[in-house]
Enzyme design. Structure first.
Site, PDB file in Angstrom:
ATOM      1  CG  ASP A 207      -4.742   9.067 -39.750  1.00 37.32           C
ATOM      2  OD1 ASP A 207      -4.833   8.422 -40.906  1.00 37.32           O
ATOM      3  OD2 ASP A 207      -5.945   9.819 -39.418  1.00 37.32           O
ATOM      4  CD  GLU A 249      -3.815   8.245 -44.567  1.00 39.81           C
ATOM      5  OE1 GLU A 249      -4.602   7.553 -45.341  1.00 39.81           O
ATOM      6  OE2 GLU A 249      -4.048   9.193 -43.689  1.00 39.81           O
TER       7      GLU A 249
HETATM    8  C1  GLC Z   1      -6.880   7.668 -42.440  1.00 41.27           C
HETATM    9  C2  GLC Z   1      -7.023   6.494 -42.000  1.00 41.27           C
HETATM   10  C3  GLC Z   1      -8.382   5.874 -41.952  1.00 41.27           C
HETATM   11  C4  GLC Z   1      -9.123   6.835 -41.015  1.00 41.27           C
HETATM   12  C5  GLC Z   1      -8.908   8.247 -41.434  1.00 41.27           C
HETATM   13  C6  GLC Z   1      -9.607   9.127 -40.487  1.00 41.27           C
HETATM   14  O1  GLC Z   1      -7.368   7.852 -43.711  1.00 41.27           O
HETATM   15  O2  GLC Z   1      -6.418   5.501 -42.910  1.00 41.27           O
HETATM   16  O3  GLC Z   1      -8.504   4.423 -41.590  1.00 41.27           O
HETATM   17  O4  GLC Z   1     -10.620   6.376 -41.256  1.00 41.27           O
HETATM   18  O5  GLC Z   1      -7.526   8.488 -41.630  1.00 41.27           O
HETATM   19  O6  GLC Z   1      -8.799   9.102 -39.217  1.00 41.27           O
END
Ligand code: GLC
Ligand code: CA
Length: 559
Positions: A207, A249
């Protein structure tokens, strides 16, 4: 790790069909209104039959759930409503027994302010835990760094009254960022990784990867230190848990997103964030150039790496990395009601985004199954689930999976009011018709169509999963035409992205002597010769055509 011998290819992720799902949303086994590990285990046959080969689980760790689990209070335990470690182990074992791998969300940039690490830091500022976070006496440090949750946050700093300093947070203020300059933090996150890998997880969707380190005078994203740390993690995974993967991500412009592959020594995969919004832009503009240009920009990548291709996920459809003009256009096309917008994005599911138009849905899936990368399906989108923009934050795209037309869509036998979120009852998407059971019975349903497409994708997994892409020149902006090629296997893909019938003439002389055979129905087309090859395409239609030697073309279609 999975122990099926024919599944041991270390590049398995390049042929994978991913399925993104939140444990709480899938199936409630104990009827408390919240999905759980035992429930999702009961539904593994469904996922196997769908053709999914890797499940990505959203965060299931202990959490106050102020960001739906992306605010972790204990990395080493499971949120009690979802089950316990032994339920998790059973789930993993049962998934593996069906040839399905499992990757877990790894939230490593920040934790919950309820986490014992942060609590200790603020209760006892002398404790070594204090340095696990990023502090400042003023809000002046790292000025100019963008705010991500623009609808809720006005600063990346939050005041901590006990410590009497500000702490750094890139997301919600209840999510303090960890301080990756502290070696204990770097080591502890490695321990977290080891803990879950030892239990048998097949990798992580990491993440918010761009934000680990902060440096004055930069935008505090994609810093060399961040890349260096992920290379250490990769090394750890490769040496201690071979066969596991890391998926990034990193919602960034192509040049930065690509860097997360490193020199085949960082991430195995990264979400293709640059491509996703441009697919929707192309669709609405009836012009394939945004897709072509961005695919060209996101390639080439190192040989063993791959993009994760998705249309929607659990967040808003992010428009952070598009021009202001494109963002305005996207809002005007896809978010006509203000409530549909969130931060710099659109909080809607796939089917509502395209007005539940079946042809558009098929076109979009056909596209993500046939461009370079591995497709990722967001739970519920395979049945065309609707959303509920009135639920707040991103909860409207996280409602219970719709299994049948029974009470609570067959998700739970709890009282209706006890569900963690209401099921979708909007007449156009009502669970009484949009559900797994009904769609399974209807041969022409979206669910059955997607199942078939996954089967076809798997049949051509090498050319579609690993093949090169080469765009074909022509003069029709409504048509995307390209060749995928892998070790001599060739596929011609054509998409009419527009609402009109159209045609295209292609110079296919380099393939003269081969016959196009449609991949789904196996219908054979006339042999390719020296003359331009002519295709007519109905609105929102596509062709996947294997280019075969005429001797390979058999059956009733032989002419
Ligand atoms: C990422 C996740 C999202 C979350 C954010 C903070 O973007 O996909 O759902 O709120 O991280 O952890
Ligand atoms: Ca439950």
């Amino acid at each position: 790790m999975i122990e099926i011998s024919d599944e041991q290819d270390p590049l398995w992720y390049r042929d994978a069909v991913f399925y993104e799902v939140h444990v709480k949303t899938f199936f409630d086994s104990n009827n408390d209104g919240i999905g759980d590990f035992t429930g999702i285990t009961m539904k593994l046959d469904y996922l196997r039959d769908l053709g999914v080969t890797c499940i990505w689980l959203l965060p299931f760790y202990k959490s106050p759930l102020r960001d739906d689990g992306y605010d972790i209070s204990d990395y080493y335990s499971i949120q009690p409503e979802y089950g316990n470690l032994s339920d998790f182990k059973v789930f993993l074992q049962e998934a593996h027994a069906r040839g399905i791998r499992v990757i877990a969300d790894l939230v490593l940039n920040h934790i919950s302010d309820q986490n014992a690490w942060f609590q200790e830091a603020i209760r006892n500022p002398q404790s070594p835990k204090k340095d696990w976070f990023v502090w400042s006496d003023t809000e002046e440090k790292y000025k100019g760094v963008r705010i991500i949750f623009t609808d809720t946050e006005t600063s990346n700093w939050a005041w901590e009254p006990h410590v009497k300093q500000y702490y750094w947070h890139r997301f919600y203020s209840h999510q303090p960022d960890l301080n990756y300059d502290n070696p204990e933090v770097r080591e502890e996150i490695k321990n977290v990784i080891r803990f879950w890998c030892k239990l048998g997880i097949d990798g992580f969707r990491c993440d918010a990867v761009p934000y680990l380190f902060e440096r004055e005078g930069t935008n505090c994203e994609n810093l060399p230190e961040t890349h260096a740390y992920f290379k250490e993690i990769r090394k750890l995974m490769d040496s201690e848990f071979p066969g596991t993967i890391l998926l990034a991500e990193a919602n960034q412009w192509p040049s930065e997103a690509k860097k997360y592959f490193g020199d085949e020594d960082e991430f195995h995969m990264a979400f293709n964030f640059p491509l996703m919004p441009r697919i929707f832009i192309s669709l609405a503009r009836e012009n394939v150039l945004p897709i072509i240009n961005i695919i060209k920009e996101t390639l080439p990548i190192p040989a063993t790496c791959d993009w994760g291709i998705f249309l929607r996920n659990h967040d808003e459809l992010t428009l952070e990395m598009v021009s202001d003009e494109d963002r305005d256009f996207m809002y005007s096309e896809y978010a006509k009601i203000p409530k549909m917008r969130l931060n710099l994005g659109i909080r809607r599911r796939l089917a509502p985004l395209v007005d539940n138009d079946r042809a558009s849905l098929e076109l979009l899936y056909a596209l993500i199954f046939a461009i370079p990368g591995s497709p990722i399906i967001y739970y519920g989108d395979e049945i065309g689930m609707g959303d509920n923009i009135y639920l707040g934050d991103r909860n409207g795209v996280r409602t219970p999976m719709q299994w049948s037309y029974d009470r609570n869509a067959g998700f739970s036998k709890a009282d209706n009011e006890a569900l963690y979120a209401p099921v979708i009852i909007n007449p156009n998407f009502h669970y009484e018709s949009v559900n797994v059971e009904s769609e399974s019975r209807l041969p022409t349903s979206l669910l059955n169509w997607i199942k078939k497409m996954i089967r076809v994708r798997k049949k051509f997994t090498k050319v579609l999963g690993r093949g090169e892409i080469r765009f074909l020149e022509h003069n029709n902006r409504r048509v995307l035409a390209y060749i995928r090629e892998y070790e001599g296997e060739k596929m011609l893909c054509l998409f009419n992205i527009s609402r009109k019938h159209t045609f295209v003439e292609l110079d296919l002389r380099e393939f003269a002597g081969t016959r196009p055979v449609e991949a789904i129905t196996e219908a054979a087309f006339p042999s390719i010769g020296e003359l331009p090859y002519f295709f007519t395409l109905p609105p929102k239609s596509f062709f996947w055509l294997s280019l075969l030697d005429p001797s390979e073309v058999k059956g009733e279609w032989e002419t």
